[in-house]
Design an enzyme around this catalytic site. Structure first.
Site, mmCIF file in Angstrom:
data_model
loop_
_atom_site.group_PDB
_atom_site.id
_atom_site.type_symbol
_atom_site.label_atom_id
_atom_site.label_comp_id
_atom_site.label_asym_id
_atom_site.label_seq_id
_atom_site.Cartn_x
_atom_site.Cartn_y
_atom_site.Cartn_z
ATOM 1 N N SER A 195 0.827 -1.212 0.000
ATOM 2 C CA SER A 195 0.000 0.000 0.000
ATOM 3 C C SER A 195 0.862 1.263 0.000
ATOM 4 O O SER A 195 0.747 2.115 -0.877
ATOM 5 C CB SER A 195 -0.933 -0.006 1.210
ATOM 6 O OG SER A 195 -1.700 1.180 1.255
ATOM 7 N N HIS A 212 7.063 4.591 9.388
ATOM 8 C CA HIS A 212 6.469 4.292 10.697
ATOM 9 C C HIS A 212 7.628 3.955 11.624
ATOM 10 O O HIS A 212 8.572 3.274 11.233
ATOM 11 C CB HIS A 212 5.502 3.119 10.569
ATOM 12 C CG HIS A 212 4.807 2.729 11.839
ATOM 13 N ND1 HIS A 212 4.431 3.645 12.801
ATOM 14 C CD2 HIS A 212 4.419 1.506 12.318
ATOM 15 C CE1 HIS A 212 3.824 3.002 13.791
ATOM 16 N NE2 HIS A 212 3.826 1.712 13.531
ATOM 17 N N GLY A 260 -1.800 4.106 1.969
ATOM 18 C CA GLY A 260 -1.019 4.323 0.765
ATOM 19 C C GLY A 260 -1.851 4.588 -0.468
ATOM 20 O O GLY A 260 -1.469 5.395 -1.325
ATOM 21 N N GLU A 300 -27.709 2.242 9.009
ATOM 22 C CA GLU A 300 -27.644 3.160 10.140
ATOM 23 C C GLU A 300 -26.323 3.098 10.897
ATOM 24 O O GLU A 300 -25.863 4.117 11.422
ATOM 25 C CB GLU A 300 -28.803 2.877 11.114
ATOM 26 C CG GLU A 300 -30.184 3.172 10.545
ATOM 27 C CD GLU A 300 -30.352 4.633 10.153
ATOM 28 O OE1 GLU A 300 -29.675 5.500 10.717
ATOM 29 O OE2 GLU A 300 -31.185 4.909 9.260
#
Length: 347
Positions: free
Chosen positions: A26, A107, A133, A230
């Site tokens: 990603s 990270h 990503g 909902e």
């Protein structure tokens, strides 16, 4: 806190460097393509039989085995999954890394928890887009960017006559980050807040809340389709309003009935006990307990699809009725299928 934009960065710095991106998932595919289109000399480093090899080549990128792609790189961005980074670093990156190369991450997990311990003379930086990503890539294509963080763990030796911060900002600019804004943080702060946000709110907290709401309505006799709309479908509509202008902006947009219900009922769902549970989650992150548990689970697997705990939870999620109902309803919403962020054949 200062926010850095395009005018604060010099894209020519990263354009003068040879960059190797380790991984093409990603984040990897986004960084590699964004930097390539920003005029950076990029090589994607992959395992020889990686399923991503063809995807990267078809995108017009240079691809090489990890060990071959590291030696000539001025900057190595490690974007393999967290659980594989330590092994890759020890077996293929460390010995092949140029003496003055910059080591980069999106990270801080492996650096902060000392799973990877670089040489003291190595510059170690972070450029962390605050988004998946596929969003980093799609916003770049559309002329925008994702807000990003930079951090400097070590400003070591490098021959480029630029500080580690200047290099990080230049990389962030090539990745589209300075279009939206870049903040400076530390590896510790990014790692611990990122893990907490994912677990307590964005992923763990939100999905648990959605499923609990759905189950409550279905168990009370309401149709699964209504419960889905909902409790799941409308989350995006609400989050978009919050993302645009904050919680007060969302309150302005919704009905008075909904706003009153927010004030009266929200604190009954998210109680002081919930906050205490969040504090326990944060503590386990800070001590490294979560990191060790995650890596230990991954080590029990013979493949790259996650450990036994993750596989069990994925199976439970896939079999939940909210997934079955949602798949059926989404198949009828043609606008959802017109342009997908995630295309597994390409990224």
């Amino acid at each position: 806190m200062k926010i850095f934009y395009d005018e604060d960065a010099d894209i020519s710095i990263i354009q003068q460097l040879k960059v190797t991106i380790v991984g093409y998932g990603s984040q990897g595919h986004a960084h590699a393509n964004n930097l390539h289109e920003s005029g950076v000399d990029v090589t994607v480093a992959l395992r020889e039989h990686s399923t991503s090899w063809k995807k990267a080549q078809e995108a017009g990128l240079k691809v090489a085995k990890v060990s071959n792609a590291i030696g000539g790189a001025d900057l190595v961005m490690i974007l393999a999954p967290d659980e594989f980074q330590q092994g890759l670093y020890e077996s293929e990156i460390k010995a092949n890394l140029k003496e003055n190369a910059v080591l980069a991450f999106a990270h801080g997990f492996n650096i902060h928890f000392k799973k990877i311990v670089p040489e003291e003379k190595t510059s170690v930086i972070m450029i962390a887009p605050k988004g998946p990503g596929h969003t980093v890539r799609s916003t770049y294509i559309n002329g925008g960017g994702v807000p990003s963080l930079i951090a400097i763990y070590q400003d070591g030796d490098n021959p480029y006559n630029h500080s580690a911060r200047d290099i990080a900002l230049s990389y962030a600019m090539a990745n589209g980050g300075t279009r939206a804004g870049v903040l400076e943080t530390t590896f510790k702060e990014e790692t611990e807040t990122d893990l907490f946000g994912e677990q307590a709110v964005l992923c763990g907290g939100m999905t648990a809340l959605i499923k609990a709401g759905y189950e409550t309505l279905v168990e009370a006799g309401y149709s699964p389709e209504m419960a889905y709309f909902e409790c799941l479908h409308e989350t995006k509509l609400i989050v978009d309003l919050i993302h645009e202008g904050g919680i007060a902006n969302m309150h302005y947009s919704i009905s008075n009935t909904a706003e009153f219900g927010d004030y009266i009922s929200g604190p009954k769902v998210i109680t002081n006990d919930t906050k205490e549970a969040m504090k326990e989650i944060l503590s386990r992150i800070q001590t490294g307990e979560f990191a060790d548990n995650f890596l230990n689970d991954c080590r029990q697997s013979n493949d790259a699809t996650g450990g036994p705990i993750m596989k069990k939870m994925r199976k439970n999620t896939a079999s939940h009725s909210i997934e079955e109902v949602g798949a059926e309803l989404r198949s009828k919403m043609k606008f959802l299928n017109s342009e997908r962020l995630v295309n597994k054949d390409k990224n």
